[in-house]
Design a protein around this motif. Structure first.
Motif, PDB file in Angstrom:
ATOM      1  N   MET A 117     -32.764   1.782  19.714  1.00  0.00           N
ATOM      2  CA  MET A 117     -31.732   1.862  20.762  1.00  0.00           C
ATOM      3  C   MET A 117     -32.399   2.277  22.070  1.00  0.00           C
ATOM      4  N   ARG A 118     -32.301   1.431  23.070  1.00  0.00           N
ATOM      5  CA  ARG A 118     -32.940   1.723  24.359  1.00  0.00           C
ATOM      6  C   ARG A 118     -31.894   2.163  25.385  1.00  0.00           C
ATOM      7  N   VAL A 119     -32.075   3.374  25.895  1.00  0.00           N
ATOM      8  CA  VAL A 119     -31.233   3.928  26.944  1.00  0.00           C
ATOM      9  C   VAL A 119     -32.061   3.971  28.227  1.00  0.00           C
ATOM     10  N   VAL A 120     -31.479   3.540  29.326  1.00  0.00           N
ATOM     11  CA  VAL A 120     -32.131   3.655  30.634  1.00  0.00           C
ATOM     12  C   VAL A 120     -31.286   4.545  31.528  1.00  0.00           C
ATOM     13  N   GLN A 121     -31.933   5.527  32.136  1.00  0.00           N
ATOM     14  CA  GLN A 121     -31.270   6.411  33.098  1.00  0.00           C
ATOM     15  C   GLN A 121     -31.606   5.986  34.510  1.00  0.00           C
ATOM     16  N   ILE A 122     -30.564   5.830  35.332  1.00  0.00           N
ATOM     17  CA  ILE A 122     -30.727   5.657  36.769  1.00  0.00           C
ATOM     18  C   ILE A 122     -29.951   6.774  37.458  1.00  0.00           C
ATOM     19  N   THR A 123     -30.337   7.088  38.686  1.00  0.00           N
ATOM     20  CA  THR A 123     -29.685   8.218  39.329  1.00  0.00           C
ATOM     21  C   THR A 123     -29.887   8.199  40.831  1.00  0.00           C
ATOM     22  N   ASP A 124     -28.994   8.867  41.548  1.00  0.00           N
ATOM     23  CA  ASP A 124     -29.155   9.176  42.967  1.00  0.00           C
ATOM     24  C   ASP A 124     -29.455   7.945  43.819  1.00  0.00           C
ATOM     25  N   ALA A 125     -28.467   7.040  43.863  1.00  0.00           N
ATOM     26  CA  ALA A 125     -28.587   5.840  44.698  1.00  0.00           C
ATOM     27  C   ALA A 125     -28.245   6.119  46.151  1.00  0.00           C
ATOM     28  N   HIS A 126     -27.310   7.026  46.411  1.00  0.00           N
ATOM     29  CA  HIS A 126     -26.921   7.432  47.766  1.00  0.00           C
ATOM     30  C   HIS A 126     -26.573   6.230  48.643  1.00  0.00           C
ATOM     31  N   LEU A 127     -25.658   5.416  48.142  1.00  0.00           N
ATOM     32  CA  LEU A 127     -25.273   4.193  48.835  1.00  0.00           C
ATOM     33  C   LEU A 127     -24.308   4.460  49.988  1.00  0.00           C
ATOM     34  N   LYS A 133     -34.404  -4.690  29.104  1.00  0.00           N
ATOM     35  CA  LYS A 133     -33.482  -5.060  28.029  1.00  0.00           C
ATOM     36  C   LYS A 133     -32.818  -3.826  27.408  1.00  0.00           C
ATOM     37  N   PRO A 134     -32.146  -3.036  28.230  1.00  0.00           N
ATOM     38  CA  PRO A 134     -31.519  -1.812  27.698  1.00  0.00           C
ATOM     39  C   PRO A 134     -30.299  -2.118  26.840  1.00  0.00           C
ATOM     40  N   ASP A 135     -30.007  -1.188  25.942  1.00  0.00           N
ATOM     41  CA  ASP A 135     -28.768  -1.253  25.183  1.00  0.00           C
ATOM     42  C   ASP A 135     -27.653  -0.508  25.900  1.00  0.00           C
ATOM     43  N   ILE A 136     -28.021   0.507  26.692  1.00  0.00           N
ATOM     44  CA  ILE A 136     -27.064   1.308  27.448  1.00  0.00           C
ATOM     45  C   ILE A 136     -27.756   1.787  28.719  1.00  0.00           C
ATOM     46  N   VAL A 137     -27.022   1.834  29.823  1.00  0.00           N
ATOM     47  CA  VAL A 137     -27.510   2.421  31.071  1.00  0.00           C
ATOM     48  C   VAL A 137     -26.624   3.608  31.424  1.00  0.00           C
ATOM     49  N   LEU A 138     -27.263   4.734  31.770  1.00  0.00           N
ATOM     50  CA  LEU A 138     -26.566   5.938  32.210  1.00  0.00           C
ATOM     51  C   LEU A 138     -26.888   6.193  33.672  1.00  0.00           C
ATOM     52  N   TYR A 161     -22.464   3.559  31.973  1.00  0.00           N
ATOM     53  CA  TYR A 161     -21.558   4.682  32.179  1.00  0.00           C
ATOM     54  C   TYR A 161     -22.079   5.526  33.337  1.00  0.00           C
ATOM     55  N   TRP A 162     -21.148   6.140  34.081  1.00  0.00           N
ATOM     56  CA  TRP A 162     -21.576   6.992  35.184  1.00  0.00           C
ATOM     57  C   TRP A 162     -20.841   8.315  35.168  1.00  0.00           C
ATOM     58  N   LEU A 163     -21.435   9.277  35.853  1.00  0.00           N
ATOM     59  CA  LEU A 163     -20.824  10.593  36.024  1.00  0.00           C
ATOM     60  C   LEU A 163     -21.066  11.029  37.465  1.00  0.00           C
ATOM     61  N   PRO A 164     -20.251  11.956  37.978  1.00  0.00           N
ATOM     62  CA  PRO A 164     -20.361  12.304  39.403  1.00  0.00           C
ATOM     63  C   PRO A 164     -21.475  13.287  39.709  1.00  0.00           C
ATOM     64  N   GLY A 165     -22.078  13.115  40.894  1.00  0.00           N
ATOM     65  CA  GLY A 165     -22.999  14.094  41.445  1.00  0.00           C
ATOM     66  C   GLY A 165     -22.310  14.880  42.548  1.00  0.00           C
ATOM     67  N   ASN A 166     -23.057  15.727  43.216  1.00  0.00           N
ATOM     68  CA  ASN A 166     -22.447  16.573  44.243  1.00  0.00           C
ATOM     69  C   ASN A 166     -21.968  15.780  45.458  1.00  0.00           C
ATOM     70  N   HIS A 167     -22.515  14.594  45.693  1.00  0.00           N
ATOM     71  CA  HIS A 167     -22.092  13.780  46.834  1.00  0.00           C
ATOM     72  C   HIS A 167     -20.899  12.878  46.513  1.00  0.00           C
ATOM     73  N   LEU A 203     -27.713  13.457  22.745  1.00  0.00           N
ATOM     74  CA  LEU A 203     -28.309  13.405  24.084  1.00  0.00           C
ATOM     75  C   LEU A 203     -27.229  13.812  25.077  1.00  0.00           C
ATOM     76  N   ILE A 204     -27.540  14.764  25.948  1.00  0.00           N
ATOM     77  CA  ILE A 204     -26.616  15.194  26.988  1.00  0.00           C
ATOM     78  C   ILE A 204     -27.111  14.689  28.338  1.00  0.00           C
ATOM     79  N   ALA A 205     -26.231  14.028  29.084  1.00  0.00           N
ATOM     80  CA  ALA A 205     -26.542  13.560  30.436  1.00  0.00           C
ATOM     81  C   ALA A 205     -25.710  14.353  31.435  1.00  0.00           C
ATOM     82  N   MET A 206     -26.326  14.755  32.547  1.00  0.00           N
ATOM     83  CA  MET A 206     -25.652  15.567  33.557  1.00  0.00           C
ATOM     84  C   MET A 206     -26.346  15.334  34.897  1.00  0.00           C
TER      85      MET A 206
END
Length: 254
Positions: A1-11, A39-44, A73-79, A137-140
């Protein structure tokens, strides 16, 4: 199972708007193209989707993320503005991966750069961990550890002691992913007193931003102009013989 984390795009709503070291929308697209090749199975997406906190910036993100060949799936940051996020795509608290489980924690404190779970979120996390002992796995968004940059460590997770005390009772938590720090980070965090042999550890990982990178070890805010946007890959496995296993590494775009 491949998970890819992306973060902080600041669009921004304006796709030509510049950040300190680039154009966020272009960097976002470049990172997503590289992620597809993994080829991820899930992106966070661990927060700070937007910089200008506009509804249009989330619509842009949604348009691009829907091109991913897998669930995301996404979760909120401070911005972020959670109501704008939810209007585009509902946020979830848990993702089932058969033998593994992902929990997505909201650490946002409205109007503040630091993070906090608070008593209600901690109680909910305790319930989730007590009811299911699968490898987790905990994502925050906010780091629950010091990353070594004085200014960033001051705006991490403020109730981290309570967080770690809770996790010390649940050794099936194996991995924590965070954003916010705009840099790669890895730590084997020892649970408990740290005096015994064979104590449980949790792998704690930070991730490069999709936008500007922050200078590691800085006392005050500083951009790392020599580094590049990137993402984190986590390959999860489980067997009855070996139990839970994983590998993780960082990739950056050219």
């Amino acid at each position: 199972m491949r998970v890819v984390q992306i973060t902080d795009a600041h669009l921004y709503a304006d796709i030509e708007a510049r950040s300190r070291a680039g154009i966020p929308w272009r960097q976002f697209q470049q990172v997503l193209n590289a992620v597809v090749a993994e080829k991820p199975d899930i992106v966070l997406f661990t927060g700070d989707i937007s910089q200008d906190e506009s509804a249009a910036s989330y619509a842009l993100a949604m348009q691009a993320l829907e091109q991913l060949p897998c669930p995301w799936y996404w979760l909120p940051g401070n911005h972020d503005q959670p109501e704008f996020m939810a209007a585009e795509r509902p946020m979830v608290e848990q993702v089932d991966l058969d033998s593994w489980r992902i929990l997505l924690l909201n650490t946002q404190v409205e109007g503040k750069p630091h993070g906090e779970l608070g008593s209600e979120r901690l109680a909910k996390l305790a319930e989730q961990l007590e009811n299911d002992d699968r490898p987790t796995l905990i994502a925050m968004h906010h780091p629950p550890v010091d990353v070594g940059a004085v200014w960033m460590d001051a705006i991490g997770l403020q109730d981290r002691d309570a967080f770690w005390q809770l996790l010390s009772k649940h050794p099936h938590v194996k991995i924590i992913l965070f954003g916010h720090a705009h840099q790669a980070y890895a730590e084997h965090h020892i649970l408990g007193t740290g005096r015994g042999i064979g104590e449980a550890t949790i792998d704690v990982y930070g991730c490069p931003a999709m936008a500007d990178q922050f200078l590691p070890g800085a006392e005050q805010f500083a951009i790392d102009e020599a580094s590049r946007p990137g993402y984190r890959v986590i390959d999860l496995a489980y067997s009855d013989v070996q139990g839970s296993e994983w590998q993780s590494w960082i990739e950056r775009i050219d």
